[in-house]
Every structure is written in C-alpha cells, then in structure tokens.
Design a protein around this motif. Sequence first.
Motif, short mmCIF file in Angstrom:
data_model
loop_
_atom_site.label_atom_id
_atom_site.label_comp_id
_atom_site.label_asym_id
_atom_site.label_seq_id
_atom_site.Cartn_x
_atom_site.Cartn_y
_atom_site.Cartn_z
N ALA A 1 -3.32 -2.35 -4.06
CA ALA A 1 -2.52 -2.18 -2.85
C ALA A 1 -2.81 -3.30 -1.87
N ILE A 2 -1.76 -3.87 -1.31
CA ILE A 2 -1.90 -4.89 -0.28
C ILE A 2 -1.38 -4.27 1.02
N PRO A 3 -2.23 -4.15 2.04
CA PRO A 3 -1.77 -3.59 3.32
C PRO A 3 -0.68 -4.48 3.93
N ALA B 1 0.82 -1.20 0.00
CA ALA B 1 0.00 0.00 0.00
C ALA B 1 0.86 1.26 0.00
N SER B 2 1.99 1.22 0.70
CA SER B 2 2.87 2.39 0.79
C SER B 2 3.58 2.70 -0.53
N ARG B 3 3.55 1.77 -1.49
CA ARG B 3 4.21 1.98 -2.79
C ARG B 3 3.21 2.25 -3.92
N LEU B 4 1.94 2.28 -3.61
CA LEU B 4 0.90 2.38 -4.63
C LEU B 4 1.01 3.62 -5.51
N ALA C 1 1.47 -11.05 -4.56
CA ALA C 1 0.87 -11.76 -5.70
C ALA C 1 -0.19 -12.74 -5.21
N LEU C 2 0.12 -13.50 -4.17
CA LEU C 2 -0.83 -14.47 -3.63
C LEU C 2 -2.06 -13.78 -3.04
N ALA C 3 -1.84 -12.69 -2.31
CA ALA C 3 -2.97 -11.96 -1.70
C ALA C 3 -3.91 -11.42 -2.77
N ALA C 4 -3.35 -10.84 -3.82
CA ALA C 4 -4.18 -10.24 -4.87
C ALA C 4 -4.83 -11.27 -5.79
N ALA C 5 -4.27 -12.47 -5.85
CA ALA C 5 -4.84 -13.52 -6.71
C ALA C 5 -6.03 -14.21 -6.05
N GLY C 6 -6.19 -14.03 -4.73
CA GLY C 6 -7.37 -14.53 -4.05
C GLY C 6 -7.21 -15.91 -3.44
N PRO C 7 -8.26 -16.37 -2.76
CA PRO C 7 -8.23 -17.66 -2.06
C PRO C 7 -7.87 -18.81 -3.01
N GLY C 8 -7.01 -19.68 -2.55
CA GLY C 8 -6.61 -20.83 -3.34
C GLY C 8 -5.58 -20.54 -4.41
N ALA C 9 -5.04 -19.32 -4.41
CA ALA C 9 -4.05 -18.94 -5.42
C ALA C 9 -2.79 -19.80 -5.28
N GLU C 10 -2.09 -19.93 -6.39
CA GLU C 10 -0.87 -20.74 -6.45
C GLU C 10 0.29 -19.87 -6.93
N THR D 1 15.88 -11.85 4.67
CA THR D 1 15.93 -11.52 6.10
C THR D 1 15.55 -10.06 6.33
N ARG D 2 16.03 -9.17 5.46
CA ARG D 2 15.72 -7.74 5.59
C ARG D 2 14.23 -7.49 5.44
N ILE D 3 13.61 -8.10 4.45
CA ILE D 3 12.18 -7.91 4.22
C ILE D 3 11.36 -8.54 5.35
N ALA D 4 11.80 -9.70 5.83
CA ALA D 4 11.10 -10.36 6.94
C ALA D 4 11.10 -9.47 8.18
N ALA D 5 12.22 -8.80 8.43
CA ALA D 5 12.30 -7.90 9.58
C ALA D 5 11.38 -6.70 9.42
N LEU D 6 11.25 -6.20 8.20
CA LEU D 6 10.41 -5.03 7.94
C LEU D 6 8.92 -5.34 7.87
N TYR D 7 8.57 -6.45 7.21
CA TYR D 7 7.17 -6.71 6.89
C TYR D 7 6.61 -8.01 7.48
N GLY D 8 7.44 -8.82 8.10
CA GLY D 8 6.95 -10.06 8.70
C GLY D 8 6.65 -11.15 7.70
N VAL D 9 7.22 -11.04 6.51
CA VAL D 9 7.03 -12.03 5.46
C VAL D 9 8.32 -12.13 4.66
N GLY D 10 8.64 -13.32 4.16
CA GLY D 10 9.91 -13.52 3.47
C GLY D 10 10.05 -12.80 2.15
#
Length: 134
Positions: free
Chosen positions: A67-69, A46-49, A101-110, A85-94
């Motif tokens: 935008a993904i919060p 969202a901060s880069r939108l 991509a997964l969030a925007a593709a919806g439930p069951g996305a691959e 490691t840097r991104i995990a520390a900032l955003y809590g995700v690897g």
Amino acid sequence: MTGASVVAGIGLRPGTSEADILACLDGALAAANISAETVRRFATLASRLREPGIVAAAQARNAELVAIPDEALKGFEASCATRSTRIAALYGVGSVAEAAALAAAGPGAELIQPRIATARVTCALARSAERSAP
C-alpha cells in the motif's frame, strides 16, 4: 535478490476484477518486453489494498501487495511520464500507477513503462536501483 527488481504500480476503480487487472498488467509487460516472472511486487493506493480483484491478482502472480499512502504519491509528481487531470485533482499526482510503482521500487527507481490504461485499471512498471554484489 539478483539485479534490480520490477514493481507494477496499479491504479484501479473499486470492484475491478482480477482478470481486468492482469490483462492490463500483461499489456504493460508486453509493451516493456518484460517477463511476468520479474514482477514480484504490486503497489497500489492504501485505500485499494483490500480490493478483492487486486488481492487475487497479486496471489495469482505470487507477488507482494504493498500500500502506498495517498500523501506519499505526491513526491513522485515530477517523475510521472503521463498525466490524468482527474487523478491529479484527486491525488495530487498525474498517475497513481506510475507514482505507486516508483514509490514501492525505492530510492533511485526508474520508470520503465509509463501507465497503460483500460476502462477500469492502469498499470505502470518501475525498476529498483538496488543491485546485488557481483
């Protein structure tokens, strides 16, 4: 929409150019052997939108920009194939790109292409689970 759609998750540093974003995206598409025309949605933090580079890249490819919060990314940690490691520390995700991509593709996305990284941008591809009726 026929079949499943492909979403490009894009992580970028502030000030990244349209050319750098599209070059990274094209690298991910080539690695996955997917045509650029199949990508109709770009997802980012969202901060880069409002970053001019990603706005221009989405316009150039006629793609919706979503935008993904930050907090929504965390639910995709287990689905990420790569880890910074840097991104995990900032955003809590690897990987911001993979989680977005997964969030925007919806439930069951691959995740169909783990992140491709350059100096200023990362890109990953996910396919939605939605399919049209035969």
